[in-house]
Design a protein around this motif. Structure first.
Motif, PDB file in Angstrom:
ATOM      1  N   SER A  52      12.363   7.142 -29.590  1.00 54.88           N
ATOM      2  CA  SER A  52      12.060   6.229 -28.485  1.00 54.88           C
ATOM      3  C   SER A  52      13.339   5.665 -27.876  1.00 54.88           C
ATOM      4  CB  SER A  52      11.181   5.079 -28.992  1.00 54.88           C
ATOM      5  OG  SER A  52       9.966   5.552 -29.508  1.00 54.88           O
ATOM      6  N   ILE A  53      14.274   5.259 -28.734  1.00 56.85           N
ATOM      7  CA  ILE A  53      15.528   4.697 -28.232  1.00 56.85           C
ATOM      8  C   ILE A  53      16.308   5.743 -27.458  1.00 56.85           C
ATOM      9  CG2 ILE A  53      17.760   3.754 -28.943  1.00 56.85           C
ATOM     10  CD1 ILE A  53      16.336   2.391 -31.264  1.00 56.85           C
ATOM     11  N   GLY A  54      16.349   6.960 -27.975  1.00 55.40           N
ATOM     12  CA  GLY A  54      17.085   8.023 -27.295  1.00 55.40           C
ATOM     13  C   GLY A  54      16.530   8.322 -25.915  1.00 55.40           C
ATOM     14  N   LEU A  59       4.618  10.695 -29.778  1.00 54.20           N
ATOM     15  CA  LEU A  59       4.358   9.259 -29.714  1.00 54.20           C
ATOM     16  C   LEU A  59       5.654   8.482 -29.466  1.00 54.20           C
ATOM     17  CD1 LEU A  59       1.756   8.821 -32.603  1.00 54.20           C
ATOM     18  CD2 LEU A  59       1.334   8.755 -30.140  1.00 54.20           C
ATOM     19  N   GLY A  60       6.713   8.887 -30.159  1.00 54.87           N
ATOM     20  CA  GLY A  60       8.012   8.253 -29.908  1.00 54.87           C
ATOM     21  C   GLY A  60       8.501   8.512 -28.496  1.00 54.87           C
ATOM     22  N   GLY A 105      10.060  16.389 -22.867  1.00 56.32           N
ATOM     23  CA  GLY A 105      10.125  17.763 -23.382  1.00 56.32           C
ATOM     24  C   GLY A 105      11.078  17.880 -24.552  1.00 56.32           C
ATOM     25  N   GLY A 106      12.196  17.136 -24.491  1.00 55.50           N
ATOM     26  CA  GLY A 106      13.119  17.147 -25.625  1.00 55.50           C
ATOM     27  C   GLY A 106      12.488  16.575 -26.876  1.00 55.50           C
ATOM     28  N   ALA A 107      11.649  15.548 -26.706  1.00 54.13           N
ATOM     29  CA  ALA A 107      10.966  14.973 -27.866  1.00 54.13           C
ATOM     30  C   ALA A 107      10.037  16.001 -28.509  1.00 54.13           C
ATOM     31  CB  ALA A 107      10.175  13.736 -27.445  1.00 54.13           C
ATOM     32  N   VAL A 108       9.332  16.775 -27.683  1.00 55.86           N
ATOM     33  CA  VAL A 108       8.438  17.806 -28.223  1.00 55.86           C
ATOM     34  C   VAL A 108       9.233  18.868 -28.978  1.00 55.86           C
ATOM     35  CG1 VAL A 108       6.788  19.612 -27.612  1.00 55.86           C
ATOM     36  CG2 VAL A 108       6.709  17.405 -26.434  1.00 55.86           C
TER      37      VAL A 108
END
Length: 420
Positions: free
Chosen positions: A57-59, A355-356, A391-394
């Protein structure tokens, strides 16, 4: 007595088909079932899941903020430049020449003949001293210039009068003056009030009546620190020779580059190289651009935060596999195959990262809108940054869940159930 012997011939056994209960066949899990299983670990370990998603989330929030705030600033700059005028040029003599370069008195009229030019004006330094009155020292108002001004200066530089009025065809012939915003502050004259006695300033041992105060001029900061007097009044009162110091030019947008190329030869045909032409809006844009040079660094920090968040998710998933070995063994004993176990833990990792990512996107958008609104900028949310961050989180979730899911699927039922 006859004995009858019965011979039984041996025939090969025929395999009897065994009925297989349809309920014992491997069941293919629907995507919704896999998602439900993946969310099971998140629902049962809410605090751990929240802390693991916090890094991502922070990123993502940082990525959106460091791209959205400069974009909002750039949008505000473009709006400001559009209002101030991107079609302005300034021509000045090249400095530090011996003897000093003097622009011809007729140069303003020559520039006016250029086709795309729509407005031409000029100011000239009279090299006069200015005082608030005749009883103050000469050092009190150092840094303020007394400029002779054409009456159309405001149209040429898109300036406005804050109070009072500007020089006109009548007032330019008399000892009247208009103060720039900085000069007015230093002279202690905040505004000119109609109906009240007009303030006066002392220039070269002559009194000049202040008839107006200008608002701030971002594209011409030298005007802010100047006291403007009429062109004719400067000739008669201050011994002004008539050579302009700065020529302001406005031209059509489609012809601004052509005007820029011919402005030097038009002003000073004999030595065009002694005329320096600049575009004030370019300087203002460059100044604002230097304020966002750390954007790349901040993006790098956002990438590091995403990486740290991904490592945190991977660590959570590995610990989850170790803690849920009995659950894995029970599911394997009840018929779950390795692919289903892999899908369960991989889905859990991706869901945790999503979620993040969702929380980080919302946080970053709100922070960008809040800061832009506080600064008075139009909020701009770069869609590529939002899409790229989510997309990066996925992708991070998939990468972080590969090893834990494979490790979970390799556990045999007996090995998993035997773990205490």
């Amino acid at each position: 007595m006859t004995t009858t012997t019965t011979t039984t011939s041996k025939r090969p056994a025929v395999p009897v088909p065994v009925a297989v209960d349809a309920d014992t066949r491997p069941v293919r899990l629907a995507p919704l079932d896999i998602l439900r299983l993946g969310l099971l670990g998140i629902r049962t370990r809410k605090m751990r899941a929240a802390l693991s998603a916090l890094g991502i989330s922070i990123g993502i929030a940082t990525m959106i903020v460091v791209t959205g705030i400069p974009a909002s600033s750039q949008k505000a700059l473009m709006n400001e430049l559009s209002a101030l005028g991107t079609n302005m040029l300034q021509a000045v003599p090249v400095p530090n020449q011996d003897p000093p370069v003097q622009l011809p008195p007729q140069s303003v009229d020559m520039v006016r003949r250029i086709g795309p030019v729509t407005e031409v004006s000029a100011v000239a330094n009279t090299h006069s001293e200015i005082f608030r009155n005749d009883r103050v020292g000469s050092d009190d108002y150092a840094g303020l210039a007394v400029l002779a001004s054409k009456t159309n200066l405001l149209r040429a530089i898109n300036a406005e009068v804050q109070s009072g009025r500007f020089l006109g065809p009548t007032t330019e012939k008399f000892p009247t003056a208009v103060l720039g915003s900085v000069a007015a502050t230093r002279m202690g004259i905040a505004k000119v009030v109609p109906g009240q006695p007009a303030p006066q300033v002392y220039i070269n041992k002559r009194w000049f009546t202040v008839i107006g105060v200008l608002a701030r001029t971002p594209l011409s900061p030298d005007i802010d620190r100047s006291v403007l007097v009429g062109w004719d009044a400067a000739r008669t009162q201050l011994k002004f020779t008539g050579h302009p110091t700065v020529i302001f030019v406005k031209a059509r947008e489609d012809g601004i580059d052509a005007v820029r190329d011919v402005l030097g030869p038009t002003i000073y045909p004999e030595l065009p190289g002694l005329v320096q032409v600049s575009r004030p809006s370019d300087a203002l844009a460059a100044k604002r651009a230097t304020q966002t040079t750390f954007s790349a660094l901040f993006l790098g920090l956002a990438g590091v935060a995403l990486l740290v968040g991904g490592i945190g998710v991977a660590n959570t998933m590995v610990i989850s596999v170790l803690e849920r070995r009995r659950e894995i063994g029970l599911r394997r004993a009840l018929g779950a195959n390795r692919g289903q176990i892999r899908s369960q833990f991989l889905t859990e990792s991706v869901a945790l990262s999503c979620l993040g990512g969702l929380a980080g996107t919302v946080l970053g958008v709100l922070a960008t809108i809040g800061y832009a609104t506080y600064q008075g900028w139009p909020p701009v949310i770069p869609l590529p940054a939002v899409a790229g961050g989510f997309g990066g989180a996925v992708l991070i979730g998939m990468a972080a869940g590969v090893y834990p899911s494979i490790r979970a699927s390799r556990l045999t039922p007996t090995e998993a159930l035997a773990t205490t």
